[in-house]
Write a protein that holds these residues in place. Structure first.
Motif, PDB file in Angstrom:
ATOM      1  N   GLU A 174       0.828  -1.202   0.000  1.00  0.00           N
ATOM      2  CA  GLU A 174       0.000   0.000   0.000  1.00  0.00           C
ATOM      3  C   GLU A 174       0.869   1.262   0.000  1.00  0.00           C
ATOM      4  O   GLU A 174       0.592   2.224  -0.732  1.00  0.00           O
ATOM      5  CB  GLU A 174      -0.929  -0.020   1.208  1.00  0.00           C
ATOM      6  CG  GLU A 174      -2.124   0.898   1.070  1.00  0.00           C
ATOM      7  CD  GLU A 174      -3.275   0.502   1.978  1.00  0.00           C
ATOM      8  OE1 GLU A 174      -4.427   0.799   1.616  1.00  0.00           O
ATOM      9  OE2 GLU A 174      -3.026  -0.081   3.052  1.00  0.00           O
TER      10      GLU A 174
ATOM     11  N   PRO B 267      -8.611  -9.335  -5.017  1.00  0.00           N
ATOM     12  CA  PRO B 267      -9.400  -8.090  -5.042  1.00  0.00           C
ATOM     13  C   PRO B 267      -8.838  -6.982  -4.162  1.00  0.00           C
ATOM     14  O   PRO B 267      -8.880  -5.805  -4.549  1.00  0.00           O
ATOM     15  CB  PRO B 267     -10.782  -8.552  -4.565  1.00  0.00           C
ATOM     16  CG  PRO B 267     -10.859  -9.978  -4.988  1.00  0.00           C
ATOM     17  CD  PRO B 267      -9.480 -10.514  -4.805  1.00  0.00           C
ATOM     18  N   TRP B 268      -8.315  -7.318  -2.981  1.00  0.00           N
ATOM     19  CA  TRP B 268      -7.765  -6.294  -2.087  1.00  0.00           C
ATOM     20  C   TRP B 268      -6.691  -5.490  -2.808  1.00  0.00           C
ATOM     21  O   TRP B 268      -6.611  -4.258  -2.659  1.00  0.00           O
ATOM     22  CB  TRP B 268      -7.189  -6.944  -0.831  1.00  0.00           C
ATOM     23  CG  TRP B 268      -6.750  -5.970   0.230  1.00  0.00           C
ATOM     24  CD1 TRP B 268      -7.480  -5.514   1.284  1.00  0.00           C
ATOM     25  CD2 TRP B 268      -5.467  -5.319   0.329  1.00  0.00           C
ATOM     26  NE1 TRP B 268      -6.739  -4.632   2.035  1.00  0.00           N
ATOM     27  CE2 TRP B 268      -5.503  -4.487   1.479  1.00  0.00           C
ATOM     28  CE3 TRP B 268      -4.299  -5.357  -0.429  1.00  0.00           C
ATOM     29  CZ2 TRP B 268      -4.418  -3.712   1.869  1.00  0.00           C
ATOM     30  CZ3 TRP B 268      -3.214  -4.568  -0.040  1.00  0.00           C
ATOM     31  CH2 TRP B 268      -3.286  -3.764   1.099  1.00  0.00           C
TER      32      TRP B 268
ATOM     33  N   ARG C 157      -6.155  -5.364  -6.277  1.00  0.00           N
ATOM     34  CA  ARG C 157      -6.673  -4.696  -7.478  1.00  0.00           C
ATOM     35  C   ARG C 157      -7.435  -3.429  -7.121  1.00  0.00           C
ATOM     36  O   ARG C 157      -7.359  -2.426  -7.839  1.00  0.00           O
ATOM     37  CB  ARG C 157      -7.570  -5.658  -8.263  1.00  0.00           C
ATOM     38  CG  ARG C 157      -6.812  -6.825  -8.891  1.00  0.00           C
ATOM     39  CD  ARG C 157      -7.631  -7.478  -9.989  1.00  0.00           C
ATOM     40  NE  ARG C 157      -6.876  -8.567 -10.600  1.00  0.00           N
ATOM     41  CZ  ARG C 157      -7.089  -9.859 -10.343  1.00  0.00           C
ATOM     42  NH1 ARG C 157      -8.028 -10.209  -9.474  1.00  0.00           N
ATOM     43  NH2 ARG C 157      -6.382 -10.783 -10.944  1.00  0.00           N
ATOM     44  N   GLU C 158      -8.181  -3.462  -6.012  1.00  0.00           N
ATOM     45  CA  GLU C 158      -8.927  -2.269  -5.583  1.00  0.00           C
ATOM     46  C   GLU C 158      -8.005  -1.097  -5.297  1.00  0.00           C
ATOM     47  O   GLU C 158      -8.430   0.058  -5.348  1.00  0.00           O
ATOM     48  CB  GLU C 158      -9.746  -2.591  -4.332  1.00  0.00           C
ATOM     49  CG  GLU C 158     -10.947  -3.481  -4.590  1.00  0.00           C
ATOM     50  CD  GLU C 158     -11.548  -4.037  -3.308  1.00  0.00           C
ATOM     51  OE1 GLU C 158     -11.087  -3.617  -2.210  1.00  0.00           O
ATOM     52  OE2 GLU C 158     -12.457  -4.878  -3.394  1.00  0.00           O
ATOM     53  N   ARG C 159      -6.753  -1.378  -5.001  1.00  0.00           N
ATOM     54  CA  ARG C 159      -5.777  -0.335  -4.688  1.00  0.00           C
ATOM     55  C   ARG C 159      -4.818  -0.074  -5.848  1.00  0.00           C
ATOM     56  O   ARG C 159      -3.823   0.638  -5.696  1.00  0.00           O
ATOM     57  CB  ARG C 159      -4.995  -0.734  -3.425  1.00  0.00           C
ATOM     58  CG  ARG C 159      -5.856  -0.664  -2.179  1.00  0.00           C
ATOM     59  CD  ARG C 159      -5.304  -1.495  -1.041  1.00  0.00           C
ATOM     60  NE  ARG C 159      -6.106  -1.323   0.180  1.00  0.00           N
ATOM     61  CZ  ARG C 159      -7.283  -1.927   0.364  1.00  0.00           C
ATOM     62  NH1 ARG C 159      -7.776  -2.725  -0.562  1.00  0.00           N
ATOM     63  NH2 ARG C 159      -7.959  -1.717   1.479  1.00  0.00           N
ATOM     64  N   GLY C 160      -5.114  -0.640  -6.993  1.00  0.00           N
ATOM     65  CA  GLY C 160      -4.299  -0.405  -8.174  1.00  0.00           C
ATOM     66  C   GLY C 160      -2.976  -1.140  -8.173  1.00  0.00           C
ATOM     67  O   GLY C 160      -2.037  -0.732  -8.859  1.00  0.00           O
TER      68      GLY C 160
END
Length: 209
Positions: free
Chosen positions: A18, A38-39, A41-44
């Protein structure tokens, strides 16, 4: 340089990923299961599903350095410690060398060089770290070994010490380790060095030059 983060879904790994994404530092997050993706990908953050206990060489594609922050965890036995903390780290170093990566950054442990001085339940882990670190040093790939003390879940202070005497204790937050990792990844000139990391009062730039 793009860094492959092995152990990206771990407690240190997630925080580092992150931070790296927020700083615009290119990374690829190696995770074990599709449901973990997903965790990221949601943060790019680009994930790649691969397992240290299986084939994972393909995960290195497009990467220039590797961050090893994987661990078998406190709820597994010595068998997983051997396969992940030891053999997984060794295999990653061998692949990194084969592919000509610029650097291997290892999250090891304070006093890993003295496994028998650790609490009994920690000795297999410390022995694994000792052997993995030794293999890395002799692997002819540029390396950095970070040796954090006892890990806590405190918030990041972004202040560090490099000795127990200086720190007054033997602990460091996982969040601070993540910040130290980011500093190393962003400074490619740091090679063939080992650093003890504890919570303290100095900025990381004074510890890792």
């Amino acid at each position: 340089m793009t860094a492959l983060v092995i152990g990206a879904n771990g407690q240190i790994g997630k925080q580092f990923c992150e931070l790296a994404q927020q700083a615009g530092t290119p990374i690829k997050a190696m995770i074990r299961k599709d449901e973990q993706a997903p965790w990221f990908r949601e943060r790019g953050i680009e994930p790649v599903v691969a397992d240290l206990e299986g084939e994972f060489e393909y995960a290195f594609e497009g990467c220039d350095q590797v961050v090893f922050t994987a661990g078998s965890g406190p709820h597994t036995g010595p068998d997983k410690t051997l396969l992940i903390d030891l053999y997984g780290a060794i295999r990653a170093a061998d692949i990194a060398k084969q592919k000509g990566l610029a650097r291997y950054i290892m999250v090891s442990a304070m006093r890993a060089e003295k496994p028998l001085e650790a609490p009994e339940k920690m000795r297999p882990y410390m022995a694994a770290k000792f052997a993995a670190d030794a293999h890395l040093r002799s692997s002819d790939i540029p390396y950095v070994i970070l040796k954090p003390g006892r890990l806590t879940d405190e918030a990041a202070s972004r202040r560090f010490a490099s000795t127990v005497d200086e720190a007054g204790d033997n602990q460091i937050s996982r969040a601070n380790v993540a910040h130290a990792l980011l500093h190393v990844v962003q400074n490619p000139g740091v090679i063939n060095q080992e650093y003890l990391l504890l919570d303290g009062k100095r900025p990381i730039e004074e510890i890792i030059r």
